[in-house]
Design a protein around this motif. Sequence first.
Motif, mmCIF file in Angstrom:
data_model
loop_
_atom_site.group_PDB
_atom_site.id
_atom_site.type_symbol
_atom_site.label_atom_id
_atom_site.label_comp_id
_atom_site.label_asym_id
_atom_site.label_seq_id
_atom_site.Cartn_x
_atom_site.Cartn_y
_atom_site.Cartn_z
ATOM 1 N N TYR A 178 -7.461 7.433 6.517
ATOM 2 C CA TYR A 178 -6.971 8.507 7.014
ATOM 3 C C TYR A 178 -5.541 8.206 7.137
ATOM 4 O O TYR A 178 -4.773 9.217 6.969
ATOM 5 N N ARG A 179 -4.810 6.954 7.388
ATOM 6 C CA ARG A 179 -3.448 6.757 7.312
ATOM 7 C C ARG A 179 -2.828 6.950 5.971
ATOM 8 O O ARG A 179 -1.736 7.715 5.730
ATOM 9 N N ARG A 180 -3.498 6.666 4.761
ATOM 10 C CA ARG A 180 -3.007 7.111 3.532
ATOM 11 C C ARG A 180 -3.125 8.297 2.898
ATOM 12 O O ARG A 180 -2.119 8.698 2.441
ATOM 13 N N THR A 181 -4.043 9.072 3.717
ATOM 14 C CA THR A 181 -3.994 10.686 3.347
ATOM 15 C C THR A 181 -2.871 11.191 4.104
ATOM 16 O O THR A 181 -2.450 12.451 3.564
ATOM 17 N N LEU A 182 -2.241 10.622 4.904
ATOM 18 C CA LEU A 182 -1.136 11.312 5.660
ATOM 19 C C LEU A 182 0.179 10.778 5.055
ATOM 20 O O LEU A 182 1.357 11.477 5.235
ATOM 21 N N GLY A 183 0.085 9.960 4.071
ATOM 22 C CA GLY A 183 1.184 9.651 3.277
ATOM 23 C C GLY A 183 1.750 10.591 2.115
ATOM 24 O O GLY A 183 0.995 11.489 1.840
ATOM 25 N N SER A 184 2.739 10.505 1.606
ATOM 26 C CA SER A 184 3.187 11.434 0.590
ATOM 27 C C SER A 184 3.453 10.737 -0.771
ATOM 28 O O SER A 184 4.156 11.244 -1.678
ATOM 29 N N ALA A 185 2.648 9.538 -1.035
ATOM 30 C CA ALA A 185 2.779 8.815 -2.353
ATOM 31 C C ALA A 185 1.537 8.778 -3.077
ATOM 32 O O ALA A 185 1.721 8.553 -4.423
ATOM 33 N N GLU A 186 0.425 9.056 -2.443
ATOM 34 C CA GLU A 186 -0.928 8.831 -3.376
ATOM 35 C C GLU A 186 -1.686 10.013 -3.433
ATOM 36 O O GLU A 186 -1.896 11.008 -2.323
ATOM 37 N N THR B 91 5.656 18.437 -3.333
ATOM 38 C CA THR B 91 4.628 19.460 -3.680
ATOM 39 C C THR B 91 3.227 19.267 -4.034
ATOM 40 O O THR B 91 2.461 19.835 -3.839
ATOM 41 N N ARG B 92 3.379 18.140 -5.019
ATOM 42 C CA ARG B 92 2.149 17.926 -5.621
ATOM 43 C C ARG B 92 1.014 17.221 -4.868
ATOM 44 O O ARG B 92 -0.014 17.567 -4.765
ATOM 45 N N ILE B 93 1.827 16.378 -3.990
ATOM 46 C CA ILE B 93 0.753 15.745 -2.678
ATOM 47 C C ILE B 93 0.182 16.843 -2.012
ATOM 48 O O ILE B 93 -1.030 16.842 -1.734
ATOM 49 N N SER B 94 0.988 17.998 -1.549
ATOM 50 C CA SER B 94 0.612 18.815 -0.723
ATOM 51 C C SER B 94 -0.344 19.771 -1.437
ATOM 52 O O SER B 94 -1.274 20.025 -0.819
ATOM 53 N N VAL C 182 0.905 -1.237 -0.056
ATOM 54 C CA VAL C 182 -0.061 -0.064 0.079
ATOM 55 C C VAL C 182 0.857 1.265 -0.080
ATOM 56 O O VAL C 182 1.616 1.367 0.966
ATOM 57 N N PRO C 183 0.836 2.199 -0.879
ATOM 58 C CA PRO C 183 1.480 3.379 -1.048
ATOM 59 C C PRO C 183 1.145 4.232 0.144
ATOM 60 O O PRO C 183 -0.194 4.244 0.507
ATOM 61 N N GLY C 184 2.039 5.107 0.517
ATOM 62 C CA GLY C 184 1.593 6.176 1.670
ATOM 63 C C GLY C 184 1.978 5.904 2.929
ATOM 64 O O GLY C 184 2.151 6.415 3.918
ATOM 65 N N VAL D 204 4.905 9.510 6.735
ATOM 66 C CA VAL D 204 3.833 10.089 7.118
ATOM 67 C C VAL D 204 4.305 11.624 7.475
ATOM 68 O O VAL D 204 5.219 11.711 7.933
ATOM 69 N N LEU D 205 3.332 12.469 6.840
ATOM 70 C CA LEU D 205 3.504 13.971 6.822
ATOM 71 C C LEU D 205 3.211 14.239 7.983
ATOM 72 O O LEU D 205 2.028 13.932 8.725
ATOM 73 N N ASP D 206 3.705 15.254 8.873
ATOM 74 C CA ASP D 206 3.390 15.954 10.144
ATOM 75 C C ASP D 206 1.984 16.597 9.881
ATOM 76 O O ASP D 206 1.909 17.403 8.797
ATOM 77 N N GLU D 207 1.067 16.550 10.994
ATOM 78 C CA GLU D 207 -0.336 17.436 10.615
ATOM 79 C C GLU D 207 -0.025 18.645 10.528
ATOM 80 O O GLU D 207 -1.010 19.655 10.361
ATOM 81 N N ASP D 208 1.184 19.316 11.094
ATOM 82 C CA ASP D 208 1.296 20.686 11.003
ATOM 83 C C ASP D 208 2.235 21.196 9.607
ATOM 84 O O ASP D 208 2.332 22.314 9.444
#
Length: 564
Positions: A474-482, A299-302, A111-113, A117-121
Amino acid sequence: MLKQLFKRFRTTGDPARDIDHPHLQAMSEAPPGRSYLDFLLELVRPTLARRLGEYPDSDPVLELAAATLAEMFPERFMPLEGALRDAHTPVHSPPPPPGAGPRSEPPLPPVPGAERVLDEDSDAFETLDESSVVAEAAVEEEAAETFETLDESSVVGEVVLKEESAALESEGTLSVEDDGEAAPAGFVSALDDTAEFEPPPLRGAAAQWPVSLHDPELLHGARVLLAVLLDNDRLPVPQQLSVAELLVAADLWTQLLAQTQGVEQRVEPLARLVEQKFADGNFGQVKLLLRLFPANPETRISNDRQIFYEDMILRMGIHRRQPLQSTTVEELRGGFRGLALDARAKAPQIFEELRTRAGLTMHLYTREPDEVAPWRELARGSELPGGANYLLGLVPPRRWRPVVGRGPRPLQDLLQDHLVKPMARDHLILQLKAAYFVLRAVGDTGLEGYLDDFFNFSRDVCQVEAERLMPEIYRRTLGSAETIGGIFLEMYTRHYQDAIEARMDALDEEARASAFARAMEGIAESDLGAQAPGEFNLGAFVLDAHLGMRFSRPDFGFKLYRLS
């Protein structure tokens, strides 16, 4: 904003970069309703026919992309010589020899992401606060506070996050089944185009015009620009980029590709334009323009996360500033009560009254047969395996257009074109996104009833416990790959596709008429006087009736099915 941007382009002194492009004058004289894409396609069709006659094994879509780019900036490119092909050109895959076993496919990756994990800040979540530009512009103060944060104390984190994460890790991989069924011609994801284009590699030295369109980076860029033009034309007309904005963006894009001198100074005006579009809540336009900015994956994921949350904030919080008079509301409601689908009639007059008196314009996502005919004839010249269908799958594009003021086709025919499996897929994905967003919002949003509606529908119709999907999302949206769209598409494919497509298989003429009648009763029960003016997806209301989705608040559909 645009006056400043245009002024800057006029002071360059280079006619090739002057905003006074001849297409601006031509489009100002075009008949009402004629889009810039229509104008370009008519110009390049003879060139495409000639090229396919000379090189029938050439990639017809790549030919179209190159011809379009050359038509927009003819002085920048050398004439084409020979067939055009690239890594995206369809190739013929012969069947295995007799007696051979099935082809083995490599296993899908984990599973990507989950890797990072991006920090929520981080910047990916920076817009979910009190300084949100959209929240300030379009959402009431109390509504903005409702959606201001995403934190780990949400119900997702407290209830089932750990349990679901452990189950996911034990499975190790995900599989996405593809039955090979082709989407209807001209159909791409109508609600959320998640395609990503990698920025082209930088050249060692700046190019000088004219350049060869056979260059791989320029061919890649031509494909990207064609996709932007097509997707812009799919949007409702009020939400499209103007001809001038498209030309400014295309000018910058071609110079980025060719790495011409002084290109750095030309990025800033377009960046300001993107910021203005974002502040205005024009997220469809923002996504189009961002495709033309080279950016690293993070940047694209952000950007992807930021647009998703801001779009949902606006969608859920927008309201009419001045309610309609009660007499107007009752007259509109009366027009929808008992409304039936006539097999031979165009859209009823009540849709025009809804547009003129309430500012609510209903759309369907279709294309006209008379637009397809000349392209079908042209596509016959392609000898590339699957080339004709490849071309006709893109042009002419399906478009969001009002159900009133169209050609002579009956409304029933338009609905039949709209209500197809890919549209049902996008419809369910939008509802799943909304459920995830509402579940993650902090405080009393007033939208909690929708969660019960969607969870009940998922369980009773699709046999899916939707609340148990949320921790994985939730977990996958915190990732930086999807991308957001990619995550929800995979969740739909894995959990909902079979049930939804089975329902769509049962959508015959009688079922369509029944669903339409029930959808119109639902609109009649809605609080039409409180809905903010805008463009709406009529087919979504009908799909809800057919699929069995029932809202405890009938007017919630006007929040969810607003086209943005």
